[in-house]
Design a protein around this motif. Structure first.
Motif, PDB file in Angstrom:
ATOM      1  N   TYR A  85       0.677  -1.337  -0.090  1.00  0.00           N
ATOM      2  CA  TYR A  85       0.014   0.150  -0.151  1.00  0.00           C
ATOM      3  C   TYR A  85       0.822   1.340   0.251  1.00  0.00           C
ATOM      4  CZ  TYR A  85      -3.633  -3.434   1.529  1.00  0.00           C
ATOM      5  OH  TYR A  85      -4.362  -4.347   1.619  1.00  0.00           O
ATOM      6  N   LEU A  86       2.080   1.256   0.630  1.00  0.00           N
ATOM      7  CA  LEU A  86       2.693   2.482   1.007  1.00  0.00           C
ATOM      8  C   LEU A  86       4.399   2.155   0.778  1.00  0.00           C
ATOM      9  CD1 LEU A  86       1.050   3.603   4.247  1.00  0.00           C
ATOM     10  CD2 LEU A  86       0.374   4.657   1.927  1.00  0.00           C
ATOM     11  N   PRO A  87       4.497   1.939  -0.652  1.00  0.00           N
ATOM     12  CA  PRO A  87       5.903   1.425  -0.533  1.00  0.00           C
ATOM     13  C   PRO A  87       6.990   2.555  -0.570  1.00  0.00           C
ATOM     14  CG  PRO A  87       4.741   1.624  -2.666  1.00  0.00           C
ATOM     15  CD  PRO A  87       3.838   1.865  -1.685  1.00  0.00           C
ATOM     16  N   ARG A  88       6.557   3.751  -0.618  1.00  0.00           N
ATOM     17  CA  ARG A  88       7.676   4.844  -0.565  1.00  0.00           C
ATOM     18  C   ARG A  88       8.004   5.043   0.968  1.00  0.00           C
ATOM     19  NH1 ARG A  88       6.165   9.314  -5.089  1.00  0.00           N
ATOM     20  NH2 ARG A  88       6.413   7.945  -6.653  1.00  0.00           N
ATOM     21  N   LEU A  89       6.960   4.637   1.676  1.00  0.00           N
ATOM     22  CA  LEU A  89       7.027   5.250   3.300  1.00  0.00           C
ATOM     23  C   LEU A  89       7.904   3.938   4.120  1.00  0.00           C
ATOM     24  CD1 LEU A  89       3.438   6.600   4.238  1.00  0.00           C
ATOM     25  CD2 LEU A  89       5.756   7.791   3.392  1.00  0.00           C
ATOM     26  N   GLN A 178      -1.977   7.114   7.164  1.00  0.00           N
ATOM     27  CA  GLN A 178      -1.750   7.262   5.855  1.00  0.00           C
ATOM     28  C   GLN A 178      -2.542   6.209   5.028  1.00  0.00           C
ATOM     29  OE1 GLN A 178      -0.120  10.078   4.464  1.00  0.00           O
ATOM     30  NE2 GLN A 178      -0.700  10.683   6.618  1.00  0.00           N
ATOM     31  N   LEU A 179      -2.833   4.603   5.432  1.00  0.00           N
ATOM     32  CA  LEU A 179      -3.349   3.880   4.943  1.00  0.00           C
ATOM     33  C   LEU A 179      -4.948   4.205   4.622  1.00  0.00           C
ATOM     34  CD1 LEU A 179      -3.473   1.098   3.359  1.00  0.00           C
ATOM     35  CD2 LEU A 179      -3.468   0.083   5.782  1.00  0.00           C
ATOM     36  N   LEU A 180      -5.437   4.858   5.738  1.00  0.00           N
ATOM     37  CA  LEU A 180      -6.854   5.209   5.659  1.00  0.00           C
ATOM     38  C   LEU A 180      -7.073   6.180   4.617  1.00  0.00           C
ATOM     39  CD1 LEU A 180      -7.997   5.440   9.330  1.00  0.00           C
ATOM     40  CD2 LEU A 180      -8.794   3.804   7.564  1.00  0.00           C
ATOM     41  N   GLU A 181      -6.129   7.328   4.581  1.00  0.00           N
ATOM     42  CA  GLU A 181      -6.115   8.257   3.440  1.00  0.00           C
ATOM     43  C   GLU A 181      -5.981   7.657   2.037  1.00  0.00           C
ATOM     44  OE1 GLU A 181      -3.810  12.233   2.260  1.00  0.00           O
ATOM     45  OE2 GLU A 181      -3.744  11.641   4.292  1.00  0.00           O
ATOM     46  N   LEU A 182      -5.161   6.809   1.826  1.00  0.00           N
ATOM     47  CA  LEU A 182      -5.033   6.073   0.357  1.00  0.00           C
ATOM     48  C   LEU A 182      -6.374   5.169   0.120  1.00  0.00           C
ATOM     49  CD1 LEU A 182      -2.903   5.227  -1.470  1.00  0.00           C
ATOM     50  CD2 LEU A 182      -2.817   3.043  -0.303  1.00  0.00           C
ATOM     51  N   VAL A 183      -7.074   4.800   0.947  1.00  0.00           N
ATOM     52  CA  VAL A 183      -8.142   4.025   0.510  1.00  0.00           C
ATOM     53  C   VAL A 183      -9.391   4.644   0.410  1.00  0.00           C
ATOM     54  CG1 VAL A 183      -6.882   1.771   1.157  1.00  0.00           C
ATOM     55  CG2 VAL A 183      -8.409   3.042   2.823  1.00  0.00           C
ATOM     56  N   THR A 184      -9.628   5.938   1.377  1.00  0.00           N
ATOM     57  CA  THR A 184     -10.633   6.591   1.481  1.00  0.00           C
ATOM     58  C   THR A 184     -10.755   7.866   0.566  1.00  0.00           C
ATOM     59  OG1 THR A 184     -10.074   7.967   3.526  1.00  0.00           O
ATOM     60  CG2 THR A 184     -11.169   5.711   3.676  1.00  0.00           C
ATOM     61  N   GLY A 185      -9.649   8.445   0.467  1.00  0.00           N
ATOM     62  CA  GLY A 185      -9.350   9.718  -0.190  1.00  0.00           C
ATOM     63  C   GLY A 185      -9.384  10.805   0.565  1.00  0.00           C
ATOM     64  N   GLN A 190     -10.535  13.177   9.034  1.00  0.00           N
ATOM     65  CA  GLN A 190     -11.945  13.302   8.512  1.00  0.00           C
ATOM     66  C   GLN A 190     -12.774  12.050   8.635  1.00  0.00           C
ATOM     67  OE1 GLN A 190     -11.407  15.411   4.865  1.00  0.00           O
ATOM     68  NE2 GLN A 190     -13.953  14.739   4.285  1.00  0.00           N
ATOM     69  N   HIS A 191     -11.877  10.910   7.963  1.00  0.00           N
ATOM     70  CA  HIS A 191     -12.668   9.778   7.973  1.00  0.00           C
ATOM     71  C   HIS A 191     -13.144   9.189   9.034  1.00  0.00           C
ATOM     72  CE1 HIS A 191     -13.716   5.685   6.229  1.00  0.00           C
ATOM     73  NE2 HIS A 191     -12.999   5.309   7.312  1.00  0.00           N
ATOM     74  N   VAL A 192     -12.517   9.301  10.211  1.00  0.00           N
ATOM     75  CA  VAL A 192     -12.965   8.827  11.526  1.00  0.00           C
ATOM     76  C   VAL A 192     -13.976   9.547  12.180  1.00  0.00           C
ATOM     77  CG1 VAL A 192     -12.198   8.497  14.026  1.00  0.00           C
ATOM     78  CG2 VAL A 192     -10.710   7.525  12.247  1.00  0.00           C
ATOM     79  N   THR A 193     -14.051  11.112  11.803  1.00  0.00           N
ATOM     80  CA  THR A 193     -14.965  11.739  12.164  1.00  0.00           C
ATOM     81  C   THR A 193     -16.240  11.514  11.286  1.00  0.00           C
ATOM     82  OG1 THR A 193     -13.439  13.814  12.714  1.00  0.00           O
ATOM     83  CG2 THR A 193     -15.754  14.129  12.293  1.00  0.00           C
TER      84      THR A 193
END
Length: 368
Positions: A85-89, A178-185, A190-193
């Motif tokens: 998911y996050l190869p650069r990190l 960061q994984l949540l941001e990747l899959v939710t946009g 914000q997503h948890v809220t």
């Protein structure tokens, strides 16, 4: 559950030297709310049990629940490597070996970024060689989560991936953000809220993006083992240094509601909850060993049974959540002062009357 006994227990915690404490105890559908002490040591404004406080790493349970829901939607696989998911990190062999599950369970072996982000704490856990100066230096610093992750990933690993005991690390939970941001946009806060805090009616909870808490709240006093005397108020603080790992502001009522719903199977599926409750030993920041699952801790108390929850601290504030295995009893506690233990000549934190009073209150609240 005697209200008089519970209030007397809270009063003893304040009397032992703590600025302020709030709590909610629930038993079989009945709730008791209480407070003791002051929200402001200058004005003597009293604590109110409806106040919002920073609750630190209790945030991790919210983040873990959000991840499990995305797993249920087929967007995340717990056993895929983070490099998928996050190869650069997390590049290279470590990225290929560390899975999402390991990030959730603190078994990734990734170091925490805190000693790099806060240089005066670099010697932690050798407390006597630390200083709280970095806290003031970064009170209004807006950290980039990618930079914080890079600090943790570039530091020497603290263990091999999937090693036991695990080593507690905020780096893993920033990666989960960061994984949540990747899959939710959208960003994790914000997503948890939008998917947890608002739909569950947690009206006293927020993941603030600004240093100041606008709703009624106490001052939050940091002692850092006697190095702040008098204690320093950090109620205004930019929490970008912990984000999806520990930035939540909440109330004791909201926290009991969230954990009650989660452990009652109303937030994630039964199979997801079962995985969250698979625990193993993890070494916490203070050197103690905790029984940790995927964003949940398990505590077994002789004569009282098993309790699920989480605890957390921020600069000057903290919280503890415990829910019984059968869901009948809950205790949620929040404090507006932290790290009150003084150091002995060898630099070891010494027991304080606050510790004993807190332990006694928890025992009382859990039906001891």
């Amino acid at each position: 559950m005697s209200p008089e006994a519970l209030q007397a227990g809270l009063d003893r915690v304040h009397g032992a030297g703590l600025a302020g404490i709030v709590a909610e105890v629930r038993e079989d559908g009945h709730a008791w709310l209480g407070a003791a002490g002051v929200a402001d040591t200058d004005t003597r404004r009293p604590m109110d049990p409806r106040m919002r406080l920073r609750v630190g790493s209790v945030t991790k349970t919210f983040t873990a629940a959000a991840i499990m829901r995305r797993c249920e939607a087929g967007e995340i696989d717990l056993d895929k490597p983070v490099a998928h998911y996050l190869p650069r990190l997390v590049p290279g062999e470590r990225g290929a070996r560390i899975t999402v599950r390991m990030l959730l369970s603190h078994t990734s072996g990734l170091a925490d970024y805190l000693p790099t982000a806060y240089p005066s704490l670099k010697a932690f856990p050798v407390i006597a060689e630390t200083s709280p100066a970095s806290m003031e230096d970064h009170q209004f610093t807006r950290f980039d989560p990618i930079e914080l992750i890079e600090m943790g990933v570039s530091a020497p690993p603290v263990a091999a991936p999937e090693g036991r005991p695990g080593i507690y690390s905020n780096t893993g939970y920033l990666l989960l953000g960061q994984l949540l941001e990747l899959v939710t946009g959208c960003d994790a806060e914000q997503h948890v809220t939008e998917t947890l805090i608002e739909p569950l009616g947690l009206s006293g909870s927020e993941l603030p993006t600004q240093p100041r808490i606008e709703a009624p709240h106490p001052k939050m006093y940091e002692r850092w083992f006697g190095m702040y005397d008098p204690p320093h108020d950090f109620s205004v603080f930019d929490m970008s240094w912990v984000r999806s790992a520990a930035s939540l502001v909440s109330t004791v009522t909201d926290l009991n509601r969230f954990f009650g719903l989660l452990l009652g199977g109303e937030i994630v599926s039964p199979s997801s909850l079962e995985q969250m409750r698979r625990t193993g030993p993890v070494i916490a920041f203070d050197g103690s060993t905790i029984d940790y699952g995927l964003g949940l801790t398990r505590t077994t108390t002789p004569g009282q049974g098993t309790f699920w929850g989480h605890d957390g601290t921020a600069w000057g504030a903290g919280a503890l959540l415990m829910t019984s295995e059968d869901g009948r009893r809950q205790v949620s506690i929040a404090l507006n002062e932290q790290r009150w233990n003084l150091l002995d000549a060898a630099g070891i934190p010494q027991p304080h009357p606050i510790d004993a009073a807190l332990q006694a209150f928890v025992g009382l609240a859990l039906g001891e």
